[in-house]
Design a protein around this motif. Structure first.
Motif, PDB file in Angstrom:
ATOM      1  N   TYR A  45       0.796  -1.403   0.002  1.00 24.47           N
ATOM      2  CA  TYR A  45       0.400  -0.052   0.288  1.00 24.47           C
ATOM      3  C   TYR A  45       0.813   1.626   0.175  1.00 24.47           C
ATOM      4  O   TYR A  45       0.858   2.189  -0.516  1.00 24.47           O
ATOM      5  CB  TYR A  45      -0.882  -0.056   1.551  1.00 24.47           C
ATOM      6  N   ASP A  46       1.846   1.158   0.917  1.00 22.89           N
ATOM      7  CA  ASP A  46       2.725   2.497   0.200  1.00 22.89           C
ATOM      8  C   ASP A  46       3.555   2.305  -0.487  1.00 22.89           C
ATOM      9  O   ASP A  46       4.031   3.850  -1.460  1.00 22.89           O
ATOM     10  CB  ASP A  46       4.125   2.334   2.132  1.00 22.89           C
ATOM     11  N   VAL A  47       4.404   1.899  -1.573  1.00 25.10           N
ATOM     12  CA  VAL A  47       4.710   2.078  -2.670  1.00 25.10           C
ATOM     13  C   VAL A  47       3.977   1.954  -3.200  1.00 25.10           C
ATOM     14  O   VAL A  47       3.659   2.490  -4.575  1.00 25.10           O
ATOM     15  CB  VAL A  47       5.030   0.480  -2.853  1.00 25.10           C
ATOM     16  N   GLY A  48       2.389   1.485  -2.903  1.00 24.77           N
ATOM     17  CA  GLY A  48       1.238   1.257  -4.539  1.00 24.77           C
ATOM     18  C   GLY A  48       0.669   3.324  -4.741  1.00 24.77           C
ATOM     19  O   GLY A  48       1.306   4.329  -5.481  1.00 24.77           O
ATOM     20  N   LEU A  49       1.030   3.474  -3.339  1.00 21.77           N
ATOM     21  CA  LEU A  49       0.722   5.322  -3.117  1.00 21.77           C
ATOM     22  C   LEU A  49       1.987   5.961  -3.556  1.00 21.77           C
ATOM     23  O   LEU A  49       1.848   7.769  -4.597  1.00 21.77           O
ATOM     24  CB  LEU A  49       0.534   5.729  -1.990  1.00 21.77           C
ATOM     25  N   ARG A  50       3.173   5.625  -4.089  1.00 16.73           N
ATOM     26  CA  ARG A  50       4.538   6.220  -4.323  1.00 16.73           C
ATOM     27  C   ARG A  50       4.472   6.371  -5.729  1.00 16.73           C
ATOM     28  O   ARG A  50       4.737   6.860  -6.777  1.00 16.73           O
ATOM     29  CB  ARG A  50       5.444   5.558  -3.813  1.00 16.73           C
ATOM     30  N   THR A  51       3.830   5.349  -6.766  1.00 17.29           N
ATOM     31  CA  THR A  51       4.187   4.930  -7.750  1.00 17.29           C
ATOM     32  C   THR A  51       2.654   4.828  -8.484  1.00 17.29           C
ATOM     33  O   THR A  51       3.167   4.719  -9.565  1.00 17.29           O
ATOM     34  CB  THR A  51       4.898   3.019  -7.765  1.00 17.29           C
ATOM     35  N   LYS A  52       1.892   5.029  -7.522  1.00 15.12           N
ATOM     36  CA  LYS A  52       0.426   4.880  -8.656  1.00 15.12           C
ATOM     37  C   LYS A  52       0.209   3.817  -8.604  1.00 15.12           C
ATOM     38  O   LYS A  52      -0.443   3.764 -10.241  1.00 15.12           O
ATOM     39  CB  LYS A  52       1.161   6.401  -9.552  1.00 15.12           C
ATOM     40  N   ILE A  53       0.827   2.772  -8.734  1.00 13.62           N
ATOM     41  CA  ILE A  53       0.423   0.915  -9.025  1.00 13.62           C
ATOM     42  C   ILE A  53      -0.866   0.955  -7.956  1.00 13.62           C
ATOM     43  O   ILE A  53      -0.430   0.984  -6.602  1.00 13.62           O
ATOM     44  CB  ILE A  53       1.222   0.454  -9.055  1.00 13.62           C
ATOM     45  N   GLU A  54      -1.949   0.341  -8.019  1.00 12.17           N
ATOM     46  CA  GLU A  54      -2.747  -0.220  -7.031  1.00 12.17           C
ATOM     47  C   GLU A  54      -2.065  -1.429  -5.997  1.00 12.17           C
ATOM     48  O   GLU A  54      -1.767  -2.131  -6.911  1.00 12.17           O
ATOM     49  CB  GLU A  54      -4.048  -0.837  -7.615  1.00 12.17           C
ATOM     50  N   PRO A  55      -2.269  -0.735  -5.248  1.00 13.46           N
ATOM     51  CA  PRO A  55      -1.318  -2.457  -4.590  1.00 13.46           C
ATOM     52  C   PRO A  55      -1.828  -3.739  -4.546  1.00 13.46           C
ATOM     53  O   PRO A  55      -1.751  -4.759  -4.532  1.00 13.46           O
ATOM     54  CB  PRO A  55      -1.523  -1.516  -3.203  1.00 13.46           C
ATOM     55  N   THR A  56      -2.748  -4.347  -4.908  1.00 13.32           N
ATOM     56  CA  THR A  56      -3.529  -5.411  -4.740  1.00 13.32           C
ATOM     57  C   THR A  56      -2.832  -6.141  -6.304  1.00 13.32           C
ATOM     58  O   THR A  56      -2.710  -7.094  -6.500  1.00 13.32           O
ATOM     59  CB  THR A  56      -4.417  -5.515  -5.209  1.00 13.32           C
ATOM     60  N   LEU A  57      -2.959  -4.774  -7.023  1.00  8.92           N
ATOM     61  CA  LEU A  57      -2.005  -5.580  -8.733  1.00  8.92           C
ATOM     62  C   LEU A  57      -0.504  -5.485  -8.184  1.00  8.92           C
ATOM     63  O   LEU A  57      -0.033  -6.843  -8.693  1.00  8.92           O
ATOM     64  CB  LEU A  57      -2.206  -4.600  -9.578  1.00  8.92           C
ATOM     65  N   LEU A  58      -0.064  -4.945  -7.234  1.00 12.75           N
ATOM     66  CA  LEU A  58       1.213  -5.394  -6.877  1.00 12.75           C
ATOM     67  C   LEU A  58       1.718  -6.741  -5.919  1.00 12.75           C
ATOM     68  O   LEU A  58       2.202  -7.965  -6.573  1.00 12.75           O
ATOM     69  CB  LEU A  58       2.086  -4.996  -5.889  1.00 12.75           C
ATOM     70  N   LEU A  59       0.234  -6.634  -5.313  1.00 14.74           N
ATOM     71  CA  LEU A  59       0.385  -8.090  -4.533  1.00 14.74           C
ATOM     72  C   LEU A  59      -0.122  -9.019  -5.491  1.00 14.74           C
ATOM     73  O   LEU A  59       0.220 -10.139  -4.370  1.00 14.74           O
ATOM     74  CB  LEU A  59      -1.313  -7.882  -3.207  1.00 14.74           C
ATOM     75  N   ALA A  60      -1.242  -8.788  -6.534  1.00 17.99           N
ATOM     76  CA  ALA A  60      -1.089  -9.853  -7.501  1.00 17.99           C
ATOM     77  C   ALA A  60      -0.353 -10.298  -8.495  1.00 17.99           C
ATOM     78  O   ALA A  60       0.084 -12.073  -8.591  1.00 17.99           O
ATOM     79  CB  ALA A  60      -2.315  -9.621  -8.597  1.00 17.99           C
ATOM     80  N   VAL A  61       0.370  -9.508  -8.136  1.00 11.65           N
ATOM     81  CA  VAL A  61       1.875 -10.370  -8.906  1.00 11.65           C
ATOM     82  C   VAL A  61       3.017 -10.835  -8.605  1.00 11.65           C
ATOM     83  O   VAL A  61       3.138 -11.925  -8.851  1.00 11.65           O
ATOM     84  CB  VAL A  61       2.962  -8.960  -9.665  1.00 11.65           C
ATOM     85  N   ILE A  62       2.459 -10.553  -7.293  1.00 15.73           N
ATOM     86  CA  ILE A  62       3.601 -11.032  -6.421  1.00 15.73           C
ATOM     87  C   ILE A  62       2.759 -13.186  -6.147  1.00 15.73           C
ATOM     88  O   ILE A  62       3.574 -13.975  -6.166  1.00 15.73           O
ATOM     89  CB  ILE A  62       3.472 -10.744  -5.232  1.00 15.73           C
ATOM     90  N   ALA A  63       2.239 -13.125  -6.443  1.00 24.98           N
ATOM     91  CA  ALA A  63       0.734 -14.646  -5.415  1.00 24.98           C
ATOM     92  C   ALA A  63       1.558 -14.825  -7.054  1.00 24.98           C
ATOM     93  O   ALA A  63       1.556 -16.387  -7.157  1.00 24.98           O
ATOM     94  CB  ALA A  63      -0.401 -13.804  -5.630  1.00 24.98           C
ATOM     95  N   VAL A  64       1.311 -14.657  -8.611  1.00 24.37           N
ATOM     96  CA  VAL A  64       1.554 -15.174  -9.585  1.00 24.37           C
ATOM     97  C   VAL A  64       3.196 -15.616  -9.295  1.00 24.37           C
ATOM     98  O   VAL A  64       3.142 -16.755 -10.149  1.00 24.37           O
ATOM     99  CB  VAL A  64       1.044 -14.273 -10.608  1.00 24.37           C
ATOM    100  N   GLU A  65       3.251 -14.846  -9.391  1.00 28.18           N
ATOM    101  CA  GLU A  65       5.263 -14.858  -9.737  1.00 28.18           C
ATOM    102  C   GLU A  65       5.813 -15.658  -9.015  1.00 28.18           C
ATOM    103  O   GLU A  65       6.832 -17.081  -9.106  1.00 28.18           O
ATOM    104  CB  GLU A  65       6.099 -13.627  -9.340  1.00 28.18           C
TER     105      GLU A  65
END
Length: 282
Positions: A122-142
């Motif tokens: 959530y913190d990184v998503g705010l800075r990069t303007k990427i939805e945090p759920t997308l970051l977590l989804a990438v982690i889950a799949v990767e």
């Protein structure tokens, strides 16, 4: 009158003209500024919705600047003893806690370190303007939240970043071995994904760049899998609205597809753009 007195007189006249002109411009400028402020106040008084919208935008801007300032002032990465590698999920906001518990149960990992990753997303998503759920989804799949995962082509860590390609991004974290530091890997992976999305102009295109399939007809269902996982996370978080397509469409697109043909022995076949990583292989 001699030349010197005439020079002195002319200089005084020039200085007086400059000073008078400066005060005239300043006076007119302040008058215009006051008029603009008065007009804005009248509009705000007559349109409360505009005032609320402006206040919300200003608050978001100030919050973003505050986070960026903190990131610039603080060291890039602290010692493990100084960082929260695991936190109590019950201390998280309701939305983040729900996601942390769900991820913990699905991927069979402890909720405390997952909670720290969710909070950081959530913190990184705010800075990069990427939805945090997308970051977590990438982690889950990767990597299925395995911080020590490594693919056959050298993609490492939670977000399976190609460490050899992005060694420079790990310099502020102590070197390339930080790829196995969950929080460092998440930050670097988010930066890589941000660059991919900016390059492609869309989330879907960015994901294709991220997995190294931008120039291929088929990404093996990778984009659909990530977006389907994001849709589930958004649902767990209590959010409404489609991510990129309706859940049924995402589920249909996420069905296994034949892998594209790649040259045998080509270690970069899945990363032809040199941009990102391939998922870890079991």
């Amino acid at each position: 009158m001699t030349a010197f007195p005439r020079f002195i007189s002319g200089t005084k006249t020039f200085v007086n003209d400059v000073v008078e002109g400066f005060f005239a411009i300043t006076h007119n400028g302040l008058a215009l500024l006051g008029l603009a402020v008065a007009c804005m106040a009248m509009v705000a008084a007559s349109r409360p919705d505009l005032r609320v919208s402006a206040e919300a935008q200003l608050f978001d801007w100030l919050r973003t600047r505050h986070v960026v300032a903190q990131e610039q002032e603080a060291p890039a990465v602290a010692d493990a003893g100084d960082r929260a590698l695991a936190i109590n999920p019950h201390t998280l906001p309701k939305e983040q806690a729900a996601i942390a518990f769900w991820l913990s149960k699905k991927y069979r990992v402890a909720p405390e370190p997952v909670s720290a990753l969710v909070a950081q997303a959530y913190d990184v998503g705010l800075r990069t303007k990427i939805e945090p759920t997308l970051l977590l989804a990438v982690i889950a799949v990767e990597s299925s939240f395995n911080p020590f995962a490594q693919s056959a082509v050298g993609a490492q860590g939670l977000m399976q970043v190609m460490t050899r390609t992005h060694t420079d991004k790990y310099e502020n974290f102590g070197g390339h071995l930080a790829a196995f530091d969950p929080q460092a890997n998440l930050r670097v992976g988010a930066k890589v994904l941000q660059e991919c999305i900016q390059r492609a102009g869309s989330v879907e295109g960015g994901l294709r760049y991220y997995v190294g399939a931008a120039n291929q007809e088929d990404d093996g269902g990778y984009t659909a899998k990530v977006l389907a996982e994001q849709a589930r996370l958004r649902q767990i978080a209590g959010r409404r609205g489609a991510v990129a397509a309706a859940p049924k469409q995402l589920a249909a697109r996420a069905q296994p597809q034949p892998a594209p043909i790649r040259p045998a022995g080509d270690a970069t076949a899945r990363n032809d753009e040199g941009v990102a990583a391939a998922p870890a292989q079991s």
